[in-house]
Design an enzyme around this catalytic site. Sequence first.
Site, PDB file in Angstrom:
ATOM      1  N   HIS A 202       0.847  -1.203   0.000  1.00  0.00           N
ATOM      2  CA  HIS A 202       0.000   0.000   0.000  1.00  0.00           C
ATOM      3  C   HIS A 202       0.878   1.248   0.000  1.00  0.00           C
ATOM      4  CE1 HIS A 202      -3.902   2.011   1.637  1.00  0.00           C
ATOM      5  NE2 HIS A 202      -3.198   2.875   0.914  1.00  0.00           N
TER       6      HIS A 202
ATOM      7  N   ASP B  48       0.980   2.564   3.932  1.00  0.00           N
ATOM      8  CA  ASP B  48       0.133   3.623   3.376  1.00  0.00           C
ATOM      9  C   ASP B  48       0.951   4.904   3.209  1.00  0.00           C
ATOM     10  OD1 ASP B  48      -1.932   5.014   2.285  1.00  0.00           O
ATOM     11  OD2 ASP B  48      -3.191   5.043   4.080  1.00  0.00           O
TER      12      ASP B  48
ATOM     13  N   GLY C  27      -2.649  12.164   4.999  1.00  0.00           N
ATOM     14  CA  GLY C  27      -1.657  11.169   4.583  1.00  0.00           C
ATOM     15  C   GLY C  27      -0.269  11.516   5.084  1.00  0.00           C
TER      16      GLY C  27
ATOM     17  N   ARG D   6       2.628   8.516  -6.315  1.00  0.00           N
ATOM     18  CA  ARG D   6       2.245   9.789  -6.977  1.00  0.00           C
ATOM     19  C   ARG D   6       2.823   9.891  -8.395  1.00  0.00           C
ATOM     20  NH1 ARG D   6      -1.394  10.440  -2.888  1.00  0.00           N
ATOM     21  NH2 ARG D   6      -0.530  11.276  -0.977  1.00  0.00           N
TER      22      ARG D   6
ATOM     23  N   HIS E 133     -11.111   0.863   0.786  1.00  0.00           N
ATOM     24  CA  HIS E 133     -10.898   1.889   1.815  1.00  0.00           C
ATOM     25  C   HIS E 133     -12.225   1.984   2.555  1.00  0.00           C
ATOM     26  CE1 HIS E 133      -9.391   6.024   3.191  1.00  0.00           C
ATOM     27  NE2 HIS E 133     -10.576   5.856   3.755  1.00  0.00           N
TER      28      HIS E 133
HETATM   29  O1  DOR Z   1      -4.523   9.412   4.369  1.00  0.00           O
HETATM   30  C1  DOR Z   1      -4.799   9.106   3.227  1.00  0.00           C
HETATM   31  N1  DOR Z   1      -4.031   9.499   2.195  1.00  0.00           N
HETATM   32  N2  DOR Z   1      -5.901   8.406   2.979  1.00  0.00           N
HETATM   33  C2  DOR Z   1      -6.373   8.214   1.731  1.00  0.00           C
HETATM   34  O2  DOR Z   1      -7.405   7.629   1.562  1.00  0.00           O
HETATM   35  C3  DOR Z   1      -5.650   8.732   0.587  1.00  0.00           C
HETATM   36  C4  DOR Z   1      -4.242   8.965   0.913  1.00  0.00           C
HETATM   37  C5  DOR Z   1      -3.581   9.843  -0.121  1.00  0.00           C
HETATM   38  O3  DOR Z   1      -3.590   9.456  -1.302  1.00  0.00           O
HETATM   39  O4  DOR Z   1      -3.031  10.868   0.216  1.00  0.00           O
HETATM   40 ZN    ZN Z   2      -3.626   4.871   0.878  1.00  0.00          ZN
END
Ligand code: DOR
Ligand code: ZN
Length: 445
Positions: free
Chosen positions: A61, A310, A330, A65, A181
């Site tokens: 995960h 993440d 994020g 970008r 999600h």
């Molecule tokens: O914290 C997060 N960042 N949750 C998300 O669902 C998207 C992710 C992001 O892409 O920045």
């Molecule tokens: Zn994510």
Amino acid sequence: MLVDLILKNAKIPLKDRIIECGIAVDKGKIYTVAKASNLPKGSRIMDLKGNIVFPGLIDAHVHLRDLELTYKEDFYTGTCAAVAGGFTTILDMPNTKPPTNSLSRLKEKIEVAKKKIVVNVGFYTSYVSSIKELKQLKSYGVFGMKLYPYDQLGKNVLEDDGMFINTLRANRAANLLTLIHAESPQIIDRNEKRLEASQDYSAKAYINAHPPEAEINAVKNTCQIAEKTRSQLHFCHITLNKSLSLIEEARVIGTNITCEVTPHHLLLTKKIVEKERGNAVMNPPLRTLPEVRGLWEGLIKGKIDIISSDHAPHNLIEKKEKMEKRISPGIPGLETTLPLLLTRVNQNKLSIFHLIKILAENSAKIFKIRQKGQIIPGFDADFTIIDMKKRSKIDSSEFYSKAKYTPFNRFKTVGKPIKVFVNGELAMEDGEVLLKPGNGRILYS
Ligand code: DOR
Ligand code: ZN
């Protein structure tokens, strides 16, 4: 037989004991794992000096970008962060700009990534409505379809049970895993509209707009639908005890469900938001201490299949509390995940064998990443070498990631990756990335 490389004096945690041995590597693959006297000759020999060898770690995960969001992260900086943090394989999320939601967009993304990556990278697709496109994406090699409770990225599917069922059935027919999600789009939508109206863009208000009920509703509904469709489902970043018990109940009746947690949901509570403000804002948000304790218990009992970072980098300005704009949710995680978890191993809160399962072996199995996740002959020669005693302090100014912030700043850690091999090549040594952009490999499922 003369192999390309011998790694001698390795310690490999295998099943439930640590084996002292060497590894022979040839043409990017593991040739054999054996006692020193039984190893073939190698053109190169490297002494691992009794340090621990993990299979190359997998982060399923990651938001790399790039494309139109290179100001947040690009494929080079993101994969450098991965290898510096001990990860040799990562799976990239599709909520990019533009989103990955067609074969042509996937191919465009791969063309850009190919020239920049330094580790193995596979891709997910976002929601696609056409069955033909779905099949094409699957046969081209995506590892799954991610559904978000956000516009353009699956919100319409998650808020309409009929559509959700059809999507899961189509994914099942295409043999494609669905990643969720889990936050109710209705609750999030309503709360975020309220935020807009009140113009309260503080970190606290943002977190309150993502309450536990949003996750519980979504997990409950998804589990019920999973029961009907029998499709393979993976819950991303679960944060609550109730979610774990709902998932457990669904598994008992035979659904094919797996789940992950992040290190931040395992190690931080929402209290830290008072101090860290935007740097501790992510979706889903941080929770309370009882939830954190319950997640640990769930992890130890085997209710959580994998840990994923993440890694969700943003520009520093986007993380500041402002009067006129909400904080981007994020945090980066590729360079903090492993030292934080090794620290738990050193504290006897997690076994080293369990750590390998949740950071490598299980991810390879769930996402069907071939020839990865274990140290066995024939598998790819991806290794993460660990100095279990190395002490450090987390410092985001040293990150390879462009996102030079983390709520873990100044956390003391014990245990660190000191060398990383990707497909038989030394890719990182003592924090320095040795591979050139484009040396990494695109993975196809
Ligand atoms: O914290 C997060 N960042 N949750 C998300 O669902 C998207 C992710 C992001 O892409 O920045
Ligand atoms: Zn994510």
